[in-house]
Design a protein around this motif. Structure first.
Motif, PDB file in Angstrom:
ATOM      1  N   LEU A 126       0.815  -1.208   0.000  1.00 52.61           N
ATOM      2  CA  LEU A 126       0.000   0.000   0.000  1.00 52.61           C
ATOM      3  C   LEU A 126       0.857   1.271   0.000  1.00 52.61           C
ATOM      4  N   LEU A 127       2.006   1.233   0.647  1.00 51.29           N
ATOM      5  CA  LEU A 127       2.900   2.394   0.594  1.00 51.29           C
ATOM      6  C   LEU A 127       3.468   2.591  -0.815  1.00 51.29           C
ATOM      7  N   GLN A 128       3.772   1.487  -1.495  1.00 51.96           N
ATOM      8  CA  GLN A 128       4.229   1.588  -2.886  1.00 51.96           C
ATOM      9  C   GLN A 128       3.131   2.198  -3.757  1.00 51.96           C
ATOM     10  N   ALA A 129       1.907   1.742  -3.542  1.00 49.09           N
ATOM     11  CA  ALA A 129       0.768   2.285  -4.288  1.00 49.09           C
ATOM     12  C   ALA A 129       0.597   3.769  -3.978  1.00 49.09           C
ATOM     13  N   SER A 143      -6.564   6.117  -0.865  1.00 46.33           N
ATOM     14  CA  SER A 143      -5.113   6.135  -0.660  1.00 46.33           C
ATOM     15  C   SER A 143      -4.785   6.183   0.824  1.00 46.33           C
ATOM     16  N   TYR A 144      -5.524   6.995   1.537  1.00 43.01           N
ATOM     17  CA  TYR A 144      -5.301   7.182   2.967  1.00 43.01           C
ATOM     18  C   TYR A 144      -6.059   6.155   3.809  1.00 43.01           C
ATOM     19  N   ARG A 145      -7.298   5.891   3.439  1.00 40.95           N
ATOM     20  CA  ARG A 145      -8.122   4.972   4.216  1.00 40.95           C
ATOM     21  C   ARG A 145      -7.511   3.579   4.300  1.00 40.95           C
ATOM     22  N   ASP A 146      -7.024   3.073   3.173  1.00 42.92           N
ATOM     23  CA  ASP A 146      -6.492   1.711   3.154  1.00 42.92           C
ATOM     24  C   ASP A 146      -5.286   1.562   4.074  1.00 42.92           C
ATOM     25  N   LEU A 147      -4.401   2.541   4.072  1.00 47.64           N
ATOM     26  CA  LEU A 147      -3.253   2.479   4.988  1.00 47.64           C
ATOM     27  C   LEU A 147      -3.711   2.613   6.436  1.00 47.64           C
ATOM     28  N   GLY A 148      -4.622   3.528   6.692  1.00 46.11           N
ATOM     29  CA  GLY A 148      -5.153   3.675   8.042  1.00 46.11           C
ATOM     30  C   GLY A 148      -5.789   2.391   8.540  1.00 46.11           C
ATOM     31  N   GLN A 149      -6.484   1.706   7.658  1.00 50.07           N
ATOM     32  CA  GLN A 149      -7.168   0.462   8.034  1.00 50.07           C
ATOM     33  C   GLN A 149      -6.184  -0.618   8.478  1.00 50.07           C
ATOM     34  N   ILE A 150      -5.078  -0.776   7.754  1.00 46.17           N
ATOM     35  CA  ILE A 150      -4.137  -1.825   8.182  1.00 46.17           C
ATOM     36  C   ILE A 150      -3.506  -1.489   9.517  1.00 46.17           C
ATOM     37  N   TYR A 151      -3.299  -0.200   9.785  1.00 43.35           N
ATOM     38  CA  TYR A 151      -2.740   0.176  11.079  1.00 43.35           C
ATOM     39  C   TYR A 151      -3.749  -0.053  12.202  1.00 43.35           C
ATOM     40  N   VAL A 152      -5.012   0.190  11.942  1.00 45.11           N
ATOM     41  CA  VAL A 152      -6.052  -0.089  12.941  1.00 45.11           C
ATOM     42  C   VAL A 152      -6.092  -1.587  13.224  1.00 45.11           C
ATOM     43  N   GLU A 153      -6.130  -2.386  12.165  1.00 49.53           N
ATOM     44  CA  GLU A 153      -6.227  -3.836  12.341  1.00 49.53           C
ATOM     45  C   GLU A 153      -5.005  -4.423  13.026  1.00 49.53           C
ATOM     46  N   SER A 154      -3.854  -3.813  12.813  1.00 50.70           N
ATOM     47  CA  SER A 154      -2.633  -4.298  13.471  1.00 50.70           C
ATOM     48  C   SER A 154      -2.425  -3.609  14.825  1.00 50.70           C
ATOM     49  N   LYS A 155      -3.426  -2.841  15.259  1.00 47.31           N
ATOM     50  CA  LYS A 155      -3.460  -2.183  16.567  1.00 47.31           C
ATOM     51  C   LYS A 155      -2.373  -1.121  16.751  1.00 47.31           C
ATOM     52  N   ASP A 156      -1.954  -0.519  15.645  1.00 50.43           N
ATOM     53  CA  ASP A 156      -1.007   0.583  15.697  1.00 50.43           C
ATOM     54  C   ASP A 156      -1.807   1.876  15.496  1.00 50.43           C
ATOM     55  N   TYR A 157      -2.568   2.239  16.516  1.00 52.25           N
ATOM     56  CA  TYR A 157      -3.527   3.328  16.427  1.00 52.25           C
ATOM     57  C   TYR A 157      -2.872   4.689  16.195  1.00 52.25           C
ATOM     58  N   ALA A 158      -1.709   4.895  16.783  1.00 54.38           N
ATOM     59  CA  ALA A 158      -1.025   6.167  16.587  1.00 54.38           C
ATOM     60  C   ALA A 158      -0.653   6.358  15.117  1.00 54.38           C
ATOM     61  N   LYS A 159      -0.263   5.287  14.474  1.00 54.99           N
ATOM     62  CA  LYS A 159       0.090   5.359  13.056  1.00 54.99           C
ATOM     63  C   LYS A 159      -1.169   5.498  12.191  1.00 54.99           C
ATOM     64  N   ALA A 160      -2.262   4.914  12.628  1.00 52.10           N
ATOM     65  CA  ALA A 160      -3.514   4.969  11.866  1.00 52.10           C
ATOM     66  C   ALA A 160      -4.111   6.367  11.850  1.00 52.10           C
ATOM     67  N   ARG A 161      -4.002   7.056  12.967  1.00 57.06           N
ATOM     68  CA  ARG A 161      -4.685   8.351  13.153  1.00 57.06           C
ATOM     69  C   ARG A 161      -4.463   9.345  12.002  1.00 57.06           C
ATOM     70  N   PRO A 162      -3.227   9.692  11.624  1.00 58.83           N
ATOM     71  CA  PRO A 162      -3.072  10.715  10.577  1.00 58.83           C
ATOM     72  C   PRO A 162      -3.616  10.257   9.217  1.00 58.83           C
ATOM     73  N   TRP A 163      -3.492   8.969   8.927  1.00 62.63           N
ATOM     74  CA  TRP A 163      -3.997   8.457   7.653  1.00 62.63           C
ATOM     75  C   TRP A 163      -5.523   8.558   7.600  1.00 62.63           C
TER      76      TRP A 163
END
Length: 181
Positions: A126-129, A143-163
């Motif tokens: 997704l970062l390559q995309a 573009s942003y939602r998909d990256l945010g979603q993987i961070y939410v699912e992997s429980k990395d909420y701080a990383k998900a927030r800006p996306w």
């Protein structure tokens, strides 16, 4: 209820007429109806038939999306090894032809890895995309939602927030977000 009935009638008409001009799209639509009503095994069968038809004749719908939906159904039925094998073996038969194909392949590969809960691989794709979209000036809600979603699912909420904040900023309305999900 009506969607299944009319989809089945369309399939019957296709069989009677022998006209294959829209066969891939009709099979894909039927698979989608079956998916929405929870008939996942049948959905997989019709998705595979649609893919076979698309191999012979172009359709209006997208073969890569059909492949992704098939994988989604397999994962839903708790068959991740089959999903992985199907995805990568089928994808190998369709080399990217242009920028749009390359981008779509990366995005779908990211989603497939997300479905398989292989988050580092999902993130990489997704970062390559994202970078390709950024270079082409094509960044959008997904573009942003998909990256945010993987961070939410992997429980990395701080990383998900800006996306996810950026995705919401790009959405026209709450209704649009619901329709895109």
């Amino acid at each position: 209820d009506q969607a299944l009935y009319y989809s089945q009638q369309t399939l019957n008409s296709l069989q009677r007429s022998g006209d294959s001009a829209e066969a891939g799209d009709i099979l894909r639509f039927h698979a989608m109806v079956l998916r929405r009503i929870g008939r996942h095994e049948e959905s997989i069968r019709y998705s595979k038939l649609a893919i076979q038809q698309y191999e012979r004749q172009y359709g209006d719908d997208n073969i890569l999306t059909t492949i992704r939906w098939t994988v989604d159904e397999m994962v839903r039925l708790k068959r991740p090894a089959e999903a992985r094998s199907f995805y990568f073996s089928t994808l190998a038969r369709y080399p990217a032809e242009d920028h749009a194909d390359s981008l779509q392949r990366l995005m779908i590969t990211g989603q497939v890895y997300r479905l398989l809960r292989e988050y580092p691989k999902a993130e990489s794709s997704l970062l390559q995309a994202f970078r390709l979209q950024e270079e082409a000036g094509e960044l959008n809600f997904f573009s942003y939602r998909d990256l945010g979603q993987i961070y939410v699912e992997s429980k990395d909420y701080a990383k998900a927030r800006p996306w996810l904040h950026r995705a919401l900023a790009l959405a026209d309305s709450a209704r649009q977000v619901a329709e895109m999900s």
